[in-house]
Scaffold this active site. Structure first.
Site, PDB file in Angstrom:
ATOM      1  N   VAL A   1       5.158  48.616 -23.886  1.00 42.32           N
ATOM      2  CA  VAL A   1       4.401  47.359 -23.957  1.00 42.32           C
ATOM      3  C   VAL A   1       4.249  46.759 -22.561  1.00 42.32           C
ATOM      4  O   VAL A   1       3.770  45.634 -22.415  1.00 42.32           O
ATOM      5  CB  VAL A   1       5.109  46.355 -24.901  1.00 42.32           C
ATOM      6  N   ASP A   2       4.637  47.516 -21.527  1.00 43.22           N
ATOM      7  CA  ASP A   2       4.713  46.951 -20.177  1.00 43.22           C
ATOM      8  C   ASP A   2       3.394  46.959 -19.403  1.00 43.22           C
ATOM      9  O   ASP A   2       3.300  46.370 -18.319  1.00 43.22           O
ATOM     10  CB  ASP A   2       5.808  47.661 -19.353  1.00 43.22           C
TER      11      ASP A   2
ATOM     12  N   HIS B   1       2.584  49.881 -29.788  1.00 42.44           N
ATOM     13  CA  HIS B   1       3.544  48.802 -30.038  1.00 42.44           C
ATOM     14  C   HIS B   1       3.122  47.483 -29.408  1.00 42.44           C
ATOM     15  O   HIS B   1       3.950  46.594 -29.209  1.00 42.44           O
ATOM     16  CB  HIS B   1       4.941  49.219 -29.545  1.00 42.44           C
TER      17      HIS B   1
ATOM     18  N   ASN C   1      11.941  65.018 -20.378  1.00 43.98           N
ATOM     19  CA  ASN C   1      12.971  63.996 -20.559  1.00 43.98           C
ATOM     20  C   ASN C   1      14.272  64.526 -19.953  1.00 43.98           C
ATOM     21  O   ASN C   1      14.645  65.675 -20.234  1.00 43.98           O
ATOM     22  CB  ASN C   1      13.164  63.729 -22.069  1.00 43.98           C
TER      23      ASN C   1
HETATM   24  N1  APR Z   1      11.861  60.222 -17.240  1.00 42.22           N
HETATM   25  C1  APR Z   1      11.697  60.603 -18.519  1.00 42.22           C
HETATM   26  N2  APR Z   1      12.475  60.153 -19.535  1.00 42.22           N
HETATM   27  C2  APR Z   1      13.448  59.294 -19.226  1.00 42.22           C
HETATM   28  C3  APR Z   1      13.693  58.842 -17.905  1.00 42.22           C
HETATM   29  C4  APR Z   1      12.844  59.352 -16.886  1.00 42.22           C
HETATM   30  N3  APR Z   1      12.982  58.991 -15.613  1.00 42.22           N
HETATM   31  N4  APR Z   1      14.737  57.969 -17.930  1.00 42.22           N
HETATM   32  C5  APR Z   1      15.125  57.861 -19.213  1.00 42.22           C
HETATM   33  N5  APR Z   1      14.369  58.667 -19.996  1.00 42.22           N
HETATM   34  C6  APR Z   1      14.438  58.845 -21.444  1.00 42.22           C
HETATM   35  C7  APR Z   1      15.812  58.704 -22.076  1.00 42.22           C
HETATM   36  O1  APR Z   1      16.535  59.917 -21.950  1.00 42.22           O
HETATM   37  C8  APR Z   1      15.454  58.367 -23.522  1.00 42.22           C
HETATM   38  O2  APR Z   1      15.254  59.560 -24.278  1.00 42.22           O
HETATM   39  O3  APR Z   1      13.683  57.809 -22.060  1.00 42.22           O
HETATM   40  C9  APR Z   1      14.122  57.633 -23.405  1.00 42.22           C
HETATM   41  C10 APR Z   1      14.194  56.145 -23.694  1.00 42.22           C
HETATM   42  O4  APR Z   1      14.608  55.945 -25.022  1.00 42.22           O
HETATM   43  P1  APR Z   1      14.438  54.521 -25.765  1.00 42.22           P
HETATM   44  O5  APR Z   1      14.959  53.429 -24.901  1.00 42.22           O
HETATM   45  O6  APR Z   1      14.986  54.683 -27.121  1.00 42.22           O
HETATM   46  O7  APR Z   1      12.869  54.332 -25.763  1.00 42.22           O
HETATM   47  P2  APR Z   1      11.731  54.887 -26.728  1.00 42.22           P
HETATM   48  O8  APR Z   1      12.081  56.219 -27.291  1.00 42.22           O
HETATM   49  O9  APR Z   1      10.473  54.746 -25.979  1.00 42.22           O
HETATM   50  O10 APR Z   1      11.768  53.810 -27.879  1.00 42.22           O
HETATM   51  C11 APR Z   1      10.689  53.735 -28.764  1.00 42.22           C
HETATM   52  O11 APR Z   1      11.704  51.922 -29.935  1.00 42.22           O
HETATM   53  O12 APR Z   1      13.113  50.317 -29.237  1.00 42.22           O
HETATM   54  C12 APR Z   1      11.863  50.529 -29.778  1.00 42.22           C
HETATM   55  O13 APR Z   1       9.781  49.430 -29.664  1.00 42.22           O
HETATM   56  C13 APR Z   1      10.773  50.035 -28.865  1.00 42.22           C
HETATM   57  O14 APR Z   1       8.809  51.185 -28.063  1.00 42.22           O
HETATM   58  C14 APR Z   1      10.205  51.295 -28.242  1.00 42.22           C
HETATM   59  C15 APR Z   1      10.511  52.346 -29.276  1.00 42.22           C
END
Ligand code: APR
Length: 257
Positions: free
Chosen positions: A119-120, A135, A230
């Site tokens: 959402v950024d 989202h 990831n």
């Molecule tokens: N490059 C790629 N991936 C990365 C990096 C990076 N530099 N740093 C961290 N990650 C990965 C982490 O390993 C993790 O798997 O990003 C992921 C972040 O996970 P979450 O915080 O759970 O985010 P996300 O999966 O996008 O969440 C989905 O859930 O919390 C709700 O609405 C919120 O949109 C969000 C949704």
């Protein structure tokens, strides 16, 4: 505008042949679907959703801060949390991964569908268009309840959160909270792209949140080649044809150049 510099001197822990093989697939792909999550913005300095809950905010669960029930129970606390995140996002810049995606999308008009859970607004600030935001958008507000004739955003009272002076309706962040439906048109377009794509990149998402994570299952069922990027294992690794355990801002410029 300037972007986080790309460190091209960094050697990537991937064989050149592995990168070359995926670049060839990209070249041949009729349609590329990209799904991004919080990790795609990590190297810009935006903490992932759960990592963001540090310090004062660590005492509250994501569901308390990102649900209608949580907002109704503590409107000021939830509003303040979003204002904190808005301030943070205003101070960061798109990273080399956002830029590489935007440049590829511009060079290959109509061949990429970019879907984000973020959402950024960093994909848009890097120049990506269109972006399907599943989202919502952190910087926008909307009315909590369906607005009445008295609800006018120009005339609100209070600021944490602002309210309609006529009926007390609250403004709230225009993001999708837990338990809420995703925007129908965006989700439909994303699912159509998942059915049609022959290559999908799943970037920086834990793969735990649906229906966004379901896009990878749809793409895989349709025979698309699915690649997870990831640094950590994800819930979508089992549907992927390959998993690159790398930070996205490091690998995307090399892949998409
Ligand atoms: N490059 C790629 N991936 C990365 C990096 C990076 N530099 N740093 C961290 N990650 C990965 C982490 O390993 C993790 O798997 O990003 C992921 C972040 O996970 P979450 O915080 O759970 O985010 P996300 O999966 O996008 O969440 C989905 O859930 O919390 C709700 O609405 C919120 O949109 C969000 C949704």
């Amino acid at each position: 505008m300037s972007f986080a510099p790309l460190d091209t001197s960094a050697s990537l822990p991937l064989a050149d042949t592995e990168i070359a093989s995926l670049r060839q697939r990209l070249h041949n792909a009729r349609h590329l679907l990209v799904l991004t999550g919080a990790g795609a913005s990590a190297e810009s300095g935006v903490p992932t959703f759960r990592d963001a809950q540090t310090g004062y905010w660590a005492q509250f669960s994501p569901e308390e801060m990102a649900s209608e029930a949580g907002f109704l129970a503590h409107p000021q606390r939830v509003w303040d949390w979003y204002q904190y995140r808005r301030d943070l996002v205003r101070q960061v810049m798109p990273n080399a991964g956002h830029v590489a995606l935007a440049q590829w999308q511009a060079r290959h008009s109509g061949r990429m569908t970019l879907v984000t859970q973020n959402v950024d607004g960093l994909h848009q600030r890097a120049g990506s268009t269109p972006v399907l935001c599943l989202h919502g958008n952190l910087m926008d507000n909307r009315w909590l309840l369906p607005p009445k004739p008295c609800c006018d955003v120009r005339f609100t009272e209070g600021d944490a959160p602002p309210q309609c002076p006529g009926c007390g309706n609250y403004l709230r962040p225009a993001v999708v909270w837990f338990g809420e439906a995703l925007p129908h048109a965006e989700l439909q377009q994303a699912q159509d792209a998942a059915k049609a794509c022959d290559l999908m990149l799943v970037i920086g998402t834990s793969g735990h949140v649906y229906p966004a994570a379901g896009l990878a299952h749809i793409a895989a069922r349709g025979g698309a080649h699915v690649v997870v990027i990831n640094p950590e294992p994800t819930a979508l690794d089992s549907v992927a044809d390959r998993c690159w355990r790398l930070p996205s801002a490091q690998i995307l410029p090399a892949l998409l150049a």
